[in-house]
Design a protein around this motif. Structure first.
Motif, mmCIF file in Angstrom:
data_model
loop_
_atom_site.group_PDB
_atom_site.id
_atom_site.type_symbol
_atom_site.label_atom_id
_atom_site.label_comp_id
_atom_site.label_asym_id
_atom_site.label_seq_id
_atom_site.Cartn_x
_atom_site.Cartn_y
_atom_site.Cartn_z
ATOM 1 N N LEU A 189 -0.498 -35.505 -9.078
ATOM 2 C CA LEU A 189 0.325 -36.459 -9.231
ATOM 3 C C LEU A 189 0.922 -36.867 -7.922
ATOM 4 O O LEU A 189 1.118 -38.157 -7.948
ATOM 5 C CB LEU A 189 1.349 -36.136 -10.149
ATOM 6 C CG LEU A 189 1.355 -35.743 -11.823
ATOM 7 C CD1 LEU A 189 2.469 -35.344 -12.657
ATOM 8 C CD2 LEU A 189 1.001 -37.221 -12.467
ATOM 9 N N ALA A 190 0.857 -36.132 -7.006
ATOM 10 C CA ALA A 190 1.194 -36.564 -5.758
ATOM 11 C C ALA A 190 0.345 -37.565 -5.001
ATOM 12 O O ALA A 190 0.895 -38.406 -4.262
ATOM 13 C CB ALA A 190 1.588 -35.102 -4.822
ATOM 14 N N HIS A 191 -0.843 -37.813 -5.414
ATOM 15 C CA HIS A 191 -1.471 -38.693 -5.008
ATOM 16 C C HIS A 191 -2.016 -39.826 -6.050
ATOM 17 O O HIS A 191 -2.533 -40.933 -5.875
ATOM 18 C CB HIS A 191 -2.504 -38.171 -4.310
ATOM 19 C CG HIS A 191 -3.609 -37.344 -4.886
ATOM 20 N ND1 HIS A 191 -4.856 -37.836 -5.717
ATOM 21 C CD2 HIS A 191 -3.845 -35.851 -4.761
ATOM 22 C CE1 HIS A 191 -5.263 -36.806 -6.061
ATOM 23 N NE2 HIS A 191 -4.769 -35.647 -5.683
ATOM 24 N N GLY A 192 -2.225 -39.100 -7.328
ATOM 25 C CA GLY A 192 -2.671 -40.069 -8.555
ATOM 26 C C GLY A 192 -4.187 -40.558 -8.470
ATOM 27 O O GLY A 192 -4.890 -39.916 -7.439
ATOM 28 N N GLN B 40 -6.730 -45.778 -7.005
ATOM 29 C CA GLN B 40 -6.118 -47.009 -6.787
ATOM 30 C C GLN B 40 -4.623 -46.989 -6.620
ATOM 31 O O GLN B 40 -3.991 -47.953 -6.280
ATOM 32 C CB GLN B 40 -6.352 -47.990 -7.994
ATOM 33 C CG GLN B 40 -7.834 -48.085 -8.400
ATOM 34 C CD GLN B 40 -8.277 -47.163 -9.480
ATOM 35 O OE1 GLN B 40 -7.879 -46.099 -9.391
ATOM 36 N NE2 GLN B 40 -9.230 -47.517 -10.346
ATOM 37 N N ALA B 41 -3.844 -45.980 -6.760
ATOM 38 C CA ALA B 41 -2.736 -45.623 -6.794
ATOM 39 C C ALA B 41 -2.088 -45.521 -5.106
ATOM 40 O O ALA B 41 -2.952 -44.995 -4.410
ATOM 41 C CB ALA B 41 -2.112 -44.383 -7.478
ATOM 42 N N GLU B 42 -0.915 -45.893 -5.275
ATOM 43 C CA GLU B 42 -0.452 -45.549 -3.925
ATOM 44 C C GLU B 42 1.015 -45.039 -4.088
ATOM 45 O O GLU B 42 1.965 -45.626 -4.422
ATOM 46 C CB GLU B 42 -0.024 -46.748 -2.956
ATOM 47 C CG GLU B 42 -1.312 -47.314 -2.502
ATOM 48 C CD GLU B 42 -1.341 -48.802 -1.766
ATOM 49 O OE1 GLU B 42 0.045 -49.074 -1.390
ATOM 50 O OE2 GLU B 42 -2.363 -49.528 -1.721
ATOM 51 N N VAL B 43 0.938 -43.643 -4.251
ATOM 52 C CA VAL B 43 2.349 -42.832 -4.417
ATOM 53 C C VAL B 43 3.315 -42.655 -3.168
ATOM 54 O O VAL B 43 2.856 -42.309 -2.213
ATOM 55 C CB VAL B 43 2.049 -41.544 -5.046
ATOM 56 C CG1 VAL B 43 3.177 -40.677 -5.294
ATOM 57 C CG2 VAL B 43 0.990 -41.307 -6.273
#
Length: 89
Positions: A61-64, A67-70
């Motif tokens: 979840l820290a990076h997902g 396409q995500a930008e956590v």
């Protein structure tokens, strides 16, 4: 022993398949709970399962997904809840 954590993820986490990717990861780690969008653009996730699997899921979840930008991830252990699968809300 099963534990539960409530997780709050901020950043570019909506519209990037974050919840469906989290669901697949949760299934892979035998974790139940849910992932849902929040009105402020963040995502909330409830994770219930074995601590070692939760730790692996928190790391993901820290990076997902790609396409995500956590920007940040906050989590806290919560009272154990009974969920039989991982849902998307």
């Amino acid at each position: 022993m099963n534990v539960c954590y409530k997780v709050h993820i901020s950043g570019k986490v909506q519209g990037v398949y974050f919840r469906s990717s989290a669901q697949q990861q949760a299934i892979d780690y035998s974790i139940s709970g849910y992932a849902r969008n929040l009105s402020n653009g963040d995502v909330e996730v409830l994770l219930c399962g074995e601590q070692s699997n939760i730790d692996n899921m928190l790391a993901w979840l820290a990076h997902g997904p790609e396409q995500a930008e956590v920007d940040s991830i906050d989590y806290e252990q919560v009272a154990r809840q009974e969920h039989h699968f991982f849902s998307i809300g």
